[in-house]
Design a protein around this motif. Structure first.
Motif, PDB file in Angstrom:
ATOM      1  N   LYS A 148      -2.077  -3.992  -0.147  1.00 32.88           N
ATOM      2  CA  LYS A 148      -1.175  -4.553  -1.162  1.00 32.88           C
ATOM      3  C   LYS A 148      -1.672  -4.268  -2.575  1.00 32.88           C
ATOM      4  N   ALA A 149      -2.993  -4.247  -2.746  1.00 29.23           N
ATOM      5  CA  ALA A 149      -3.575  -4.178  -4.090  1.00 29.23           C
ATOM      6  C   ALA A 149      -3.705  -2.762  -4.641  1.00 29.23           C
ATOM      7  N   THR A 150      -3.974  -1.768  -3.796  1.00 27.92           N
ATOM      8  CA  THR A 150      -4.316  -0.444  -4.303  1.00 27.92           C
ATOM      9  C   THR A 150      -3.109   0.289  -4.884  1.00 27.92           C
ATOM     10  N   LYS A 151      -3.335   0.966  -5.997  1.00 25.96           N
ATOM     11  CA  LYS A 151      -2.333   1.832  -6.616  1.00 25.96           C
ATOM     12  C   LYS A 151      -2.733   3.299  -6.473  1.00 25.96           C
ATOM     13  N   THR A 152      -4.026   3.563  -6.424  1.00 24.18           N
ATOM     14  CA  THR A 152      -4.505   4.947  -6.340  1.00 24.18           C
ATOM     15  C   THR A 152      -4.543   5.459  -4.905  1.00 24.18           C
ATOM     16  N   GLU A 160     -11.873   1.015   8.311  1.00 20.93           N
ATOM     17  CA  GLU A 160     -11.140   2.269   8.160  1.00 20.93           C
ATOM     18  C   GLU A 160     -10.014   2.365   9.196  1.00 20.93           C
ATOM     19  N   HIS A 161     -10.308   1.956  10.420  1.00 17.24           N
ATOM     20  CA  HIS A 161      -9.281   1.969  11.464  1.00 17.24           C
ATOM     21  C   HIS A 161      -8.136   1.023  11.108  1.00 17.24           C
ATOM     22  N   ALA A 162      -8.478  -0.202  10.660  1.00 16.96           N
ATOM     23  CA  ALA A 162      -7.442  -1.180  10.324  1.00 16.96           C
ATOM     24  C   ALA A 162      -6.598  -0.710   9.147  1.00 16.96           C
ATOM     25  N   LEU A 163      -7.239  -0.112   8.136  1.00 19.87           N
ATOM     26  CA  LEU A 163      -6.517   0.379   6.958  1.00 19.87           C
ATOM     27  C   LEU A 163      -5.573   1.513   7.321  1.00 19.87           C
ATOM     28  N   LYS A 164      -6.085   2.487   8.064  1.00 18.40           N
ATOM     29  CA  LYS A 164      -5.282   3.679   8.361  1.00 18.40           C
ATOM     30  C   LYS A 164      -4.251   3.429   9.459  1.00 18.40           C
ATOM     31  N   GLN A 165      -4.452   2.374  10.197  1.00 20.51           N
ATOM     32  CA  GLN A 165      -3.440   1.987  11.184  1.00 20.51           C
ATOM     33  C   GLN A 165      -2.149   1.586  10.479  1.00 20.51           C
ATOM     34  N   ILE A 166      -2.297   0.979   9.306  1.00 19.38           N
ATOM     35  CA  ILE A 166      -1.131   0.539   8.530  1.00 19.38           C
ATOM     36  C   ILE A 166      -0.708   1.599   7.518  1.00 19.38           C
ATOM     37  N   ALA A 167      -1.686   2.208   6.852  1.00 23.41           N
ATOM     38  CA  ALA A 167      -1.405   3.189   5.788  1.00 23.41           C
ATOM     39  C   ALA A 167      -2.267   4.431   6.002  1.00 23.41           C
ATOM     40  N   PRO A 168      -1.809   5.367   6.856  1.00 19.96           N
ATOM     41  CA  PRO A 168      -2.631   6.537   7.229  1.00 19.96           C
ATOM     42  C   PRO A 168      -3.032   7.425   6.060  1.00 19.96           C
ATOM     43  N   VAL A 215      -7.568 -16.744  18.510  1.00 17.72           N
ATOM     44  CA  VAL A 215      -8.821 -16.328  17.886  1.00 17.72           C
ATOM     45  C   VAL A 215      -8.480 -15.360  16.756  1.00 17.72           C
ATOM     46  N   VAL A 216      -8.913 -15.701  15.550  1.00 21.26           N
ATOM     47  CA  VAL A 216      -8.588 -14.916  14.360  1.00 21.26           C
ATOM     48  C   VAL A 216      -9.858 -14.282  13.816  1.00 21.26           C
ATOM     49  N   GLY A 217      -9.771 -13.014  13.425  1.00 23.09           N
ATOM     50  CA  GLY A 217     -10.870 -12.327  12.761  1.00 23.09           C
ATOM     51  C   GLY A 217     -10.565 -12.151  11.288  1.00 23.09           C
ATOM     52  N   VAL A 218     -11.467 -11.497  10.566  1.00 20.36           N
ATOM     53  CA  VAL A 218     -11.291 -11.360   9.116  1.00 20.36           C
ATOM     54  C   VAL A 218     -11.036  -9.925   8.659  1.00 20.36           C
ATOM     55  N   ILE A 219     -11.084  -8.962   9.572  1.00 21.46           N
ATOM     56  CA  ILE A 219     -10.963  -7.566   9.152  1.00 21.46           C
ATOM     57  C   ILE A 219      -9.511  -7.183   8.838  1.00 21.46           C
ATOM     58  N   HIS A 220      -8.595  -7.452   9.731  1.00 28.06           N
ATOM     59  CA  HIS A 220      -7.194  -7.085   9.473  1.00 28.06           C
ATOM     60  C   HIS A 220      -6.608  -7.816   8.268  1.00 28.06           C
ATOM     61  N   PRO A 221      -6.886  -9.110   8.071  1.00 30.95           N
ATOM     62  CA  PRO A 221      -6.403  -9.748   6.845  1.00 30.95           C
ATOM     63  C   PRO A 221      -6.952  -9.091   5.581  1.00 30.95           C
ATOM     64  N   GLY A 222      -8.226  -8.717   5.584  1.00 35.86           N
ATOM     65  CA  GLY A 222      -8.806  -8.044   4.427  1.00 35.86           C
ATOM     66  C   GLY A 222      -8.176  -6.687   4.178  1.00 35.86           C
ATOM     67  N   ALA A 223      -7.909  -5.949   5.257  1.00 37.32           N
ATOM     68  CA  ALA A 223      -7.270  -4.637   5.133  1.00 37.32           C
ATOM     69  C   ALA A 223      -5.875  -4.775   4.534  1.00 37.32           C
TER      70      ALA A 223
END
Length: 269
Positions: A104-108, A126-134, A91-99
């Motif tokens: 990969k895209a952000t420079k700032t 926010e949880h998915a993003l900060k889990q990878i890049a706090p 079962v695949v969701g869309v939140i972690h792929p989007g995060a």
């Protein structure tokens, strides 16, 4: 008989994921369910969203799919783990792929997220993003008026522009360089959102990254379609089929013009 990838959403939004799957994995059969009778999911209590998602999955399981994709951010946020515990296929969701795509895209290091009330309230992005890049700074905004516009096929009207501008006007005060479209309906509004936010803000849709994840999982489990037969896709919607079919045909375009498609309006409970 070729096993399908089952993709579900609260309405037409998941068609953005369908389009990417068709582009990246053209041999795969797709069964899509849009719960247009009960859209939007965003304002609903979490228990309702979990219940609706269970009902749809129970319906789709009869077709023996090899994977289920929850192409709805609200349902991903509140029902993903519940569904994973109930079925014995991926079962695949869309939140972690989007995060991942936004990281990969952000420079700032400043990332914006827009989504439904339910998705933003959950804090899932926010949880998915900060889990990878706090170290990331995340700016979130609920945009509940966007889904009804998309479900009515109002993508580029003057009224749509005013609604989008009103919802996003103060997001531009932040130094973000990318904005996650945290609802699969929102890519239908890409042109309008981009016009409001300006060219310096990249818009991130989870569809492309989700299709890549689907491909990776199927490859690793040796389940990629190998048949030379043209897949017969099936599209279901729980509400009035006219607008759903029009939006699907317009959005998917050439991806379904040369392929047989079955359109149905099932009854679920």
């Amino acid at each position: 008989m070729q096993q399908a990838i089952a993709i579900l959403d609260s309405g037409v939004g998941g068609l953005t994921v369908v389009k990417e799957v068709m582009r990246q994995l053209p041999q795969e059969k797709i069964i899509y369910f849009g719960d247009t009778a009960r859209t939007p999911y965003g304002p609903r209590p979490s228990e309702d969203v979990v219940s609706f998602t269970r009902q749809i999955v129970d319906y789709l399981i009869q077709f023996s799919p090899k994977m289920i994709v929850i192409a709805c951010n609200t349902a991903t946020a509140v029902a993903l783990e519940d569904i994973r515990s109930r079925v014995n296929i991926p079962v695949v969701g869309v939140i972690h792929p989007g995060a991942r795509a936004a990281i990969k895209a952000t420079k700032t290091g400043i990332v914006g997220v827009i989504g439904t009330d339910g998705t933003i309230r959950s804090g899932a992005y926010e949880h998915a993003l900060k889990q990878i890049a706090p170290q990331l700074q995340v700016v979130s905004r609920a945009c509940p008026d966007f889904v009804p516009l998309v479900e009515k096929g109002q993508f580029r009207t003057s009224h749509t522009y005013k609604v989008v501008e009103r919802a996003l006007y103060d997001l531009k005060d932040n130094a973000m360089d990318c904005l996650i479209l945290g609802c699969t309906h929102y890519p239908f509004l890409t042109e309008t959102i981009s016009e409001v936010m300006g060219p310096e803000v990249a818009l991130i849709s989870s569809a492309d990254e989700t299709a890549r994840e689907i491909s990776t999982i199927l490859y690793q489990s040796n389940q990629l379609a190998r048949s030379d037969e043209t897949p017969i896709h099936q599209f279901f919607c729980s509400g009035e089929p006219g607008m759903f079919r029009k939006i699907a045909q317009d959005w998917l375009g050439d991806h379904i013009l040369l392929q047989p498609v079955v359109w149905q309006s099932p009854s679920i409970s």
